[in-house]
Design a protein around this motif. Structure first.
Motif, PDB file in Angstrom:
ATOM      1  N   ALA A 141       0.826  -1.206   0.000  1.00  0.00           N
ATOM      2  CA  ALA A 141       0.000   0.000   0.000  1.00  0.00           C
ATOM      3  C   ALA A 141       0.863   1.259   0.000  1.00  0.00           C
ATOM      4  O   ALA A 141       0.527   2.259  -0.642  1.00  0.00           O
ATOM      5  CB  ALA A 141      -0.923   0.000   1.219  1.00  0.00           C
ATOM      6  N   ALA A 142       1.980   1.203   0.704  1.00  0.00           N
ATOM      7  CA  ALA A 142       2.863   2.370   0.827  1.00  0.00           C
ATOM      8  C   ALA A 142       3.428   2.791  -0.521  1.00  0.00           C
ATOM      9  O   ALA A 142       3.502   3.988  -0.823  1.00  0.00           O
ATOM     10  CB  ALA A 142       3.986   2.074   1.813  1.00  0.00           C
ATOM     11  N   VAL A 143       3.832   1.820  -1.334  1.00  0.00           N
ATOM     12  CA  VAL A 143       4.418   2.176  -2.631  1.00  0.00           C
ATOM     13  C   VAL A 143       3.368   2.782  -3.563  1.00  0.00           C
ATOM     14  O   VAL A 143       3.720   3.432  -4.546  1.00  0.00           O
ATOM     15  CB  VAL A 143       5.094   0.959  -3.312  1.00  0.00           C
ATOM     16  CG1 VAL A 143       6.247   0.452  -2.476  1.00  0.00           C
ATOM     17  CG2 VAL A 143       4.093  -0.153  -3.583  1.00  0.00           C
ATOM     18  N   GLN A 144       2.085   2.595  -3.226  1.00  0.00           N
ATOM     19  CA  GLN A 144       1.019   3.225  -4.011  1.00  0.00           C
ATOM     20  C   GLN A 144       0.644   4.602  -3.461  1.00  0.00           C
ATOM     21  O   GLN A 144      -0.290   5.235  -3.949  1.00  0.00           O
ATOM     22  CB  GLN A 144      -0.225   2.324  -4.036  1.00  0.00           C
ATOM     23  CG  GLN A 144      -0.011   0.994  -4.737  1.00  0.00           C
ATOM     24  CD  GLN A 144      -1.322   0.291  -5.034  1.00  0.00           C
ATOM     25  OE1 GLN A 144      -2.097   0.713  -5.902  1.00  0.00           O
ATOM     26  NE2 GLN A 144      -1.587  -0.782  -4.321  1.00  0.00           N
ATOM     27  N   GLY A 145       1.375   5.039  -2.411  1.00  0.00           N
ATOM     28  CA  GLY A 145       1.167   6.386  -1.892  1.00  0.00           C
ATOM     29  C   GLY A 145       0.163   6.488  -0.768  1.00  0.00           C
ATOM     30  O   GLY A 145      -0.320   7.585  -0.476  1.00  0.00           O
ATOM     31  N   HIS A 146      -0.173   5.367  -0.109  1.00  0.00           N
ATOM     32  CA  HIS A 146      -1.151   5.383   0.986  1.00  0.00           C
ATOM     33  C   HIS A 146      -0.481   5.945   2.242  1.00  0.00           C
ATOM     34  O   HIS A 146       0.408   5.318   2.818  1.00  0.00           O
ATOM     35  CB  HIS A 146      -1.645   3.961   1.246  1.00  0.00           C
ATOM     36  CG  HIS A 146      -2.868   3.877   2.080  1.00  0.00           C
ATOM     37  ND1 HIS A 146      -2.868   4.140   3.431  1.00  0.00           N
ATOM     38  CD2 HIS A 146      -4.154   3.569   1.756  1.00  0.00           C
ATOM     39  CE1 HIS A 146      -4.088   3.978   3.907  1.00  0.00           C
ATOM     40  NE2 HIS A 146      -4.885   3.628   2.909  1.00  0.00           N
ATOM     41  N   PRO A 147      -0.870   7.145   2.726  1.00  0.00           N
ATOM     42  CA  PRO A 147      -0.170   7.809   3.838  1.00  0.00           C
ATOM     43  C   PRO A 147      -0.130   7.000   5.126  1.00  0.00           C
ATOM     44  O   PRO A 147       0.915   6.922   5.778  1.00  0.00           O
ATOM     45  CB  PRO A 147      -0.961   9.108   4.035  1.00  0.00           C
ATOM     46  CG  PRO A 147      -1.671   9.327   2.757  1.00  0.00           C
ATOM     47  CD  PRO A 147      -1.984   7.968   2.217  1.00  0.00           C
ATOM     48  N   SER A 148      -1.265   6.395   5.510  1.00  0.00           N
ATOM     49  CA  SER A 148      -1.295   5.642   6.760  1.00  0.00           C
ATOM     50  C   SER A 148      -0.418   4.392   6.672  1.00  0.00           C
ATOM     51  O   SER A 148       0.212   3.997   7.648  1.00  0.00           O
ATOM     52  CB  SER A 148      -2.735   5.252   7.113  1.00  0.00           C
ATOM     53  OG  SER A 148      -3.494   6.396   7.420  1.00  0.00           O
ATOM     54  N   ALA A 149      -0.390   3.775   5.497  1.00  0.00           N
ATOM     55  CA  ALA A 149       0.482   2.612   5.308  1.00  0.00           C
ATOM     56  C   ALA A 149       1.945   3.034   5.375  1.00  0.00           C
ATOM     57  O   ALA A 149       2.789   2.336   5.964  1.00  0.00           O
ATOM     58  CB  ALA A 149       0.184   1.935   3.972  1.00  0.00           C
ATOM     59  N   GLN A 150       2.264   4.167   4.773  1.00  0.00           N
ATOM     60  CA  GLN A 150       3.641   4.670   4.823  1.00  0.00           C
ATOM     61  C   GLN A 150       4.052   4.955   6.259  1.00  0.00           C
ATOM     62  O   GLN A 150       5.163   4.609   6.681  1.00  0.00           O
ATOM     63  CB  GLN A 150       3.754   5.930   3.962  1.00  0.00           C
ATOM     64  CG  GLN A 150       3.606   5.658   2.482  1.00  0.00           C
ATOM     65  CD  GLN A 150       3.496   6.925   1.654  1.00  0.00           C
ATOM     66  OE1 GLN A 150       3.115   7.989   2.157  1.00  0.00           O
ATOM     67  NE2 GLN A 150       3.802   6.835   0.365  1.00  0.00           N
TER      68      GLN A 150
END
Length: 334
Positions: A141-150
């Motif tokens: 999810a993070a590599v797709q730009g999801h802030p909470s996942a990052q």
């Protein structure tokens, strides 16, 4: 239309006492259907009909529409249905079934489903406890730009709870989370760097003048360099290198010198004298007296094309910048 996700406000969202608070440094609130816009895929008219019912709080109709066999391969519908089952909205609450639907949507690349699935693994809600799987889905999810996942991925890497600690990678994800709009990441770095503000205030004019246009904010640059120094002190050279490399690339002279030193000595990275010399040159040109002295010695004695005049130029530059070793060298050799 774009995939929609939000921090939901239902008390049933998480198992913790208050779903709006962070526990162990991570965001423990599930993503719902409205709020943060993330690009995913084209939205079907059938899914839109369910979304319209959901918006009107007709959750039974939304569940019925999204349960239709024609939407079994629709990631948006599977995610939406998963939200309903986890929350018990329009259907009898069944967290395990909801998490199963998250899995289907997550495997199809849905970032909010990936985030929620990671949270399920981390909080042992509707599935087994598995920090490794939580990390895996948060990364996707993070590599797709999801802030909470990052943010959660960064926090997990920072603390090392259940996985291998990697604070250098954590810092990179905290920075990405801030750029994606994560307030939690901003607060974390602010608190981390707070003790450095006094030093920053005392040195900001000099550093800013020397730094030029940098991609990394000044306070963050100082914080990362401080962390690199601490890693060096405890012998964690690979960790230090991973802090220093982005700073060196961003034009930070001290980091450029330290990267060169690690490469020259093979500490934390494969020894590479040629690359080390390149970094010493860059650092010298950036104004590092230590690098100027080191590159001067290289041209005086070590280069395949020895150039005493060039070597003396750099050693004199270091001496002019009050580097004591350079001054002593000139006194003893000239």
């Amino acid at each position: 239309m774009k995939n929609q996700c939000v921090t939901c406000k239902s008390n049933a969202d998480v198992r913790s006492a208050s779903s709006q608070k962070q526990k162990n440094g991570l965001r423990h609130t599930l993503c719902g259907l409205f709020g943060l816009l993330l690009p995913f895929s084209a939205i079907s008219s059938d899914y839109n009909a369910g979304l319209k019912a959901y918006s009107s709080e007709d959750f039974k109709s939304a569940a019925k529409i999204w349960s239709d066999s024609s939407l079994k391969s629709d990631a948006e519908a599977q995610f939406g249905l998963g939200v309903l089952y986890v929350r018990g909205m329009g259907v009898e609450q069944d967290v395990s079934r909801g998490v199963g639907l998250y899995k289907k949507a997550a495997r199809m690349g849905h970032p909010s489903a990936q985030f929620n699935l990671g949270l399920a693994y981390y909080t042992e809600r509707g599935t087994e406890y598995s920090p490794g799987k939580a990390k895996l889905w948060w990364e996707k999810a993070a590599v797709q730009g999801h802030p909470s996942a990052q943010y959660n991925l960064a926090s997990m890497l920072w603390s090392g709870k259940g996985i291998k600690k990697d604070q250098a990678s954590a810092m990179q994800w905290f920075r990405k989370a801030i750029r994606s709009g994560s307030r939690e990441a901003l607060v974390f770095l602010r608190d981390l760097y707070q003790p450095m503000y006094t030093v920053l205030t005392e040195n900001i004019s000099k550093i800013a003048k020397r730094g030029g246009n940098r991609g990394i904010p000044l306070i963050e640059e100082m914080g990362m360099y401080k962390l690199a120094q601490k890693a060096m002190e405890r012998g964690s050279h690979n960790q230090a290198y991973r802090y220093l490399q982005p700073l060196a690339e961003d034009g930070h002279p001290e980091s450029q010198y330290d990267v060169a030193t690690l490469l020259e000595q093979g500490l934390g990275v494969d020894q590479n004298l040629e690359e080390a010399i390149d970094w010493y040159k860059v650092a010298a040109e950036s104004g590092s007296p230590k690098a100027q002295f080191r590159i001067g010695l290289y041209h005086m004695n070590e280069s395949s094309d020895v150039n005493p005049a060039l070597g003396l130029y750099w050693i004199q530059s270091a001496a002019d910048n009050n580097y004591e070793d350079a001054k002593k060298y000139l006194e003893q050799n000239l």
